[in-house]
Design an enzyme around this catalytic site. Structure first.
Site, PDB file in Angstrom:
ATOM      1  N   GLU A 154       0.824  -1.218   0.000  1.00 59.83           N
ATOM      2  CA  GLU A 154       0.000   0.000   0.000  1.00 59.83           C
ATOM      3  C   GLU A 154       0.857   1.266   0.000  1.00 59.83           C
ATOM      4  O   GLU A 154       1.553   1.530   0.991  1.00 59.83           O
ATOM      5  CB  GLU A 154      -0.900  -0.004   1.250  1.00 59.83           C
ATOM      6  CG  GLU A 154      -1.803   1.214   1.344  1.00 59.83           C
ATOM      7  CD  GLU A 154      -2.717   1.193   2.564  1.00 59.83           C
ATOM      8  OE1 GLU A 154      -2.329   0.594   3.593  1.00 59.83           O
ATOM      9  OE2 GLU A 154      -3.813   1.776   2.482  1.00 59.83           O
ATOM     10  N   GLU A 160       3.005   9.803   6.977  1.00 62.36           N
ATOM     11  CA  GLU A 160       3.103   8.551   7.751  1.00 62.36           C
ATOM     12  C   GLU A 160       4.384   7.778   7.455  1.00 62.36           C
ATOM     13  O   GLU A 160       4.838   6.996   8.283  1.00 62.36           O
ATOM     14  CB  GLU A 160       1.891   7.658   7.459  1.00 62.36           C
ATOM     15  CG  GLU A 160       0.582   8.249   7.935  1.00 62.36           C
ATOM     16  CD  GLU A 160      -0.575   7.264   7.821  1.00 62.36           C
ATOM     17  OE1 GLU A 160      -0.450   6.133   8.301  1.00 62.36           O
ATOM     18  OE2 GLU A 160      -1.599   7.640   7.226  1.00 62.36           O
ATOM     19  N   ASP A 187      -5.367   3.426  -1.714  1.00 64.03           N
ATOM     20  CA  ASP A 187      -6.232   3.964  -0.659  1.00 64.03           C
ATOM     21  C   ASP A 187      -6.555   5.409  -1.034  1.00 64.03           C
ATOM     22  O   ASP A 187      -5.650   6.234  -1.194  1.00 64.03           O
ATOM     23  CB  ASP A 187      -5.457   3.870   0.670  1.00 64.03           C
ATOM     24  CG  ASP A 187      -6.222   4.396   1.878  1.00 64.03           C
ATOM     25  OD1 ASP A 187      -6.991   5.368   1.732  1.00 64.03           O
ATOM     26  OD2 ASP A 187      -6.023   3.847   2.980  1.00 64.03           O
ATOM     27  N   HIS A 190      -4.900   8.329   0.987  1.00 64.05           N
ATOM     28  CA  HIS A 190      -3.497   8.615   0.663  1.00 64.05           C
ATOM     29  C   HIS A 190      -3.380   9.202  -0.741  1.00 64.05           C
ATOM     30  O   HIS A 190      -2.582  10.110  -0.986  1.00 64.05           O
ATOM     31  CB  HIS A 190      -2.652   7.339   0.762  1.00 64.05           C
ATOM     32  CG  HIS A 190      -2.703   6.702   2.111  1.00 64.05           C
ATOM     33  ND1 HIS A 190      -2.379   7.368   3.271  1.00 64.05           N
ATOM     34  CD2 HIS A 190      -3.063   5.450   2.507  1.00 64.05           C
ATOM     35  CE1 HIS A 190      -2.532   6.559   4.315  1.00 64.05           C
ATOM     36  NE2 HIS A 190      -2.947   5.389   3.874  1.00 64.05           N
ATOM     37  N   HIS A 213      -8.814   0.612  -0.725  1.00 61.49           N
ATOM     38  CA  HIS A 213      -9.373   1.228   0.490  1.00 61.49           C
ATOM     39  C   HIS A 213     -10.089   2.526   0.143  1.00 61.49           C
ATOM     40  O   HIS A 213      -9.560   3.336  -0.623  1.00 61.49           O
ATOM     41  CB  HIS A 213      -8.248   1.585   1.475  1.00 61.49           C
ATOM     42  CG  HIS A 213      -7.783   0.440   2.313  1.00 61.49           C
ATOM     43  ND1 HIS A 213      -6.615   0.472   3.045  1.00 61.49           N
ATOM     44  CD2 HIS A 213      -8.353  -0.775   2.566  1.00 61.49           C
ATOM     45  CE1 HIS A 213      -6.479  -0.672   3.700  1.00 61.49           C
ATOM     46  NE2 HIS A 213      -7.514  -1.454   3.420  1.00 61.49           N
ATOM     47  N   ARG A 219     -10.693  11.603   5.802  1.00 59.18           N
ATOM     48  CA  ARG A 219     -10.626  10.236   6.365  1.00 59.18           C
ATOM     49  C   ARG A 219     -11.885   9.869   7.159  1.00 59.18           C
ATOM     50  O   ARG A 219     -11.870   8.986   7.985  1.00 59.18           O
ATOM     51  CB  ARG A 219      -9.362   9.996   7.184  1.00 59.18           C
ATOM     52  CG  ARG A 219      -8.895   8.564   6.967  1.00 59.18           C
ATOM     53  CD  ARG A 219      -7.547   8.207   7.474  1.00 59.18           C
ATOM     54  NE  ARG A 219      -7.082   7.047   6.715  1.00 59.18           N
ATOM     55  CZ  ARG A 219      -5.956   6.401   6.927  1.00 59.18           C
ATOM     56  NH1 ARG A 219      -5.134   6.774   7.872  1.00 59.18           N
ATOM     57  NH2 ARG A 219      -5.616   5.376   6.175  1.00 59.18           N
ATOM     58  N   GLU A 248     -12.038   2.010   5.005  1.00 54.04           N
ATOM     59  CA  GLU A 248     -11.076   2.178   6.105  1.00 54.04           C
ATOM     60  C   GLU A 248     -11.098   3.659   6.461  1.00 54.04           C
ATOM     61  O   GLU A 248     -10.395   4.463   5.855  1.00 54.04           O
ATOM     62  CB  GLU A 248      -9.674   1.745   5.666  1.00 54.04           C
ATOM     63  CG  GLU A 248      -8.681   1.839   6.816  1.00 54.04           C
ATOM     64  CD  GLU A 248      -7.244   1.729   6.351  1.00 54.04           C
ATOM     65  OE1 GLU A 248      -6.516   0.881   6.868  1.00 54.04           O
ATOM     66  OE2 GLU A 248      -6.839   2.509   5.459  1.00 54.04           O
TER      67      GLU A 248
HETATM   68  C1  LER Z   1      -3.467   1.306   6.358  1.00 53.86           C
HETATM   69  O1  LER Z   1      -4.244   0.665   5.402  1.00 53.86           O
HETATM   70  C2  LER Z   1      -3.329   2.730   6.033  1.00 53.86           C
HETATM   71  O2  LER Z   1      -4.002   3.238   5.184  1.00 53.86           O
HETATM   72  C3  LER Z   1      -2.339   3.547   6.753  1.00 53.86           C
HETATM   73  O3  LER Z   1      -2.799   4.848   6.916  1.00 53.86           O
HETATM   74  C4  LER Z   1      -1.821   2.959   8.005  1.00 53.86           C
HETATM   75  O4  LER Z   1      -1.333   3.942   8.839  1.00 53.86           O
HETATM   76 MN    MN Z   2      -5.297   2.087   3.890  1.00 52.21          MN
END
Ligand code: LER
Ligand code: MN
Length: 270
Positions: A154, A160, A187, A190, A213, A219, A248
């Site tokens: 991912e 992060e 995701d 992100h 995701h 978020r 998520e």
């Molecule tokens: C985990 O799937 C994710 O998206 C991250 O932000 C974990 O910190």
């Molecule tokens: Mn994620």
């Protein structure tokens, strides 16, 4: 569209594990809301009774499309790229220990923050870190392959980790690893931070996307922010993606309300 949502099997600090706490009650709630599946965040397979888990999941007719591993980093500090070789070895062995559980559910093993962040342990050379990362992914993919288990790396936003932020960097890394059972997990949270165009990045990585995701720009649940889920999901399915769309997001205003709003919003888009 097949929809799942993240559920942690044990207490966790990670904010966007939408559901935590009572496993049986949460599975019942997720199924009642109309979700097809549940993505399980498991810190350590040793802490979980897979017989009990499978019984509960089947009881509610849920599928487990993927297993998240990031809590081994969040709670224990394990990582593929730690300067300490014993920590790197423990991270690799932890991922390998997920293979039987993942095989049982035919679930993808997610490699998110378990790859490490580099920022946490300064003084380590970036090229060396990337070599450790490639070798760890090669070893884990090879261990999962005989069981028919797939892994998904991912890309995670720059706040992060410094390692693999964009979809293009993710694609470059999995091509360097060169394992057919290693793909990408994209995701939207992100991507909203890192990608110039979310749709273009989905198109460019299409075919290598193993899992997906969804969270909105803040978020929260899809529909709570400014992302265009109609456009991005249409693009995702145009690539031939046949996997799950997995929620998520933060349990805001609470887990059940967020999960309900998400399913309403996403079902209306496709
Ligand atoms: C985990 O799937 C994710 O998206 C991250 O932000 C974990 O910190
Ligand atoms: Mn994620």
């Amino acid at each position: 569209m097949k929809l799942s949502i993240v559920l942690s099997t044990q207490p966790a600090q990670f904010q966007a594990a939408t559901f935590k706490g009572d496993l049986a009650a949460n599975l019942a709630r997720i199924a009642a809301l109309g979700y097809d599946g549940v993505e399980l965040a498991i810190r350590d397979p040793k802490l979980v009774s897979f017989d009990e888990l499978e019984r509960l999941v089947r009881q509610h007719n849920l599928i487990v499309p993927a297993i998240g591993t990031g809590q081994a980093w969040g709670e224990e500090g394990l990582s593929f790229t730690d300067a300490d070789p014993t920590v790197r070895r423990a991270a690799i062995e932890r991922v390998k220990s997920h293979v039987p559980g993942a095989a049982r559910f035919n679930a993808i093993i997610i490699i998110g923050l378990l790859r490490g962040t580099l920022r946490v342990k300064p003084g380590v050379d970036h090229a060396q870190v990337m070599t450790w990362l490639v070798e760890a992914l090669q070893e884990c993919s090879a261990a999962a392959q005989p069981a028919g288990v797939r892994l998904a790396l991912e890309p995670i936003n720059r706040y992060e980790t410094t390692l693999v932020n964009s979809a293009a960097q993710g694609l470059e890394l999995i091509e360097r690893v060169g394992a057919g059972n290693l793909g990408l997990l994209l995701d939207t949270f992100h991507m909203n931070i890192e990608e110039p165009s979310i749709e273009d990045s989905i198109r460019q990585t299409g075919g290598r996307i193993f899992h997906f995701h969804v969270a909105d720009s803040n978020r929260w649940y899809p529909g709570a922010g400014h992302l265009d889920f109609r456009a991005l999901l249409q693009t995702l399915f145009e690539t031939g993606y046949a996997g799950f769309v997995s929620g998520e997001f933060m349990p805001m205003p609470d887990a059940a309300t967020g999960a309900q709003k998400a399913i309403e919003h996403l079902r209306a888009k496709k």
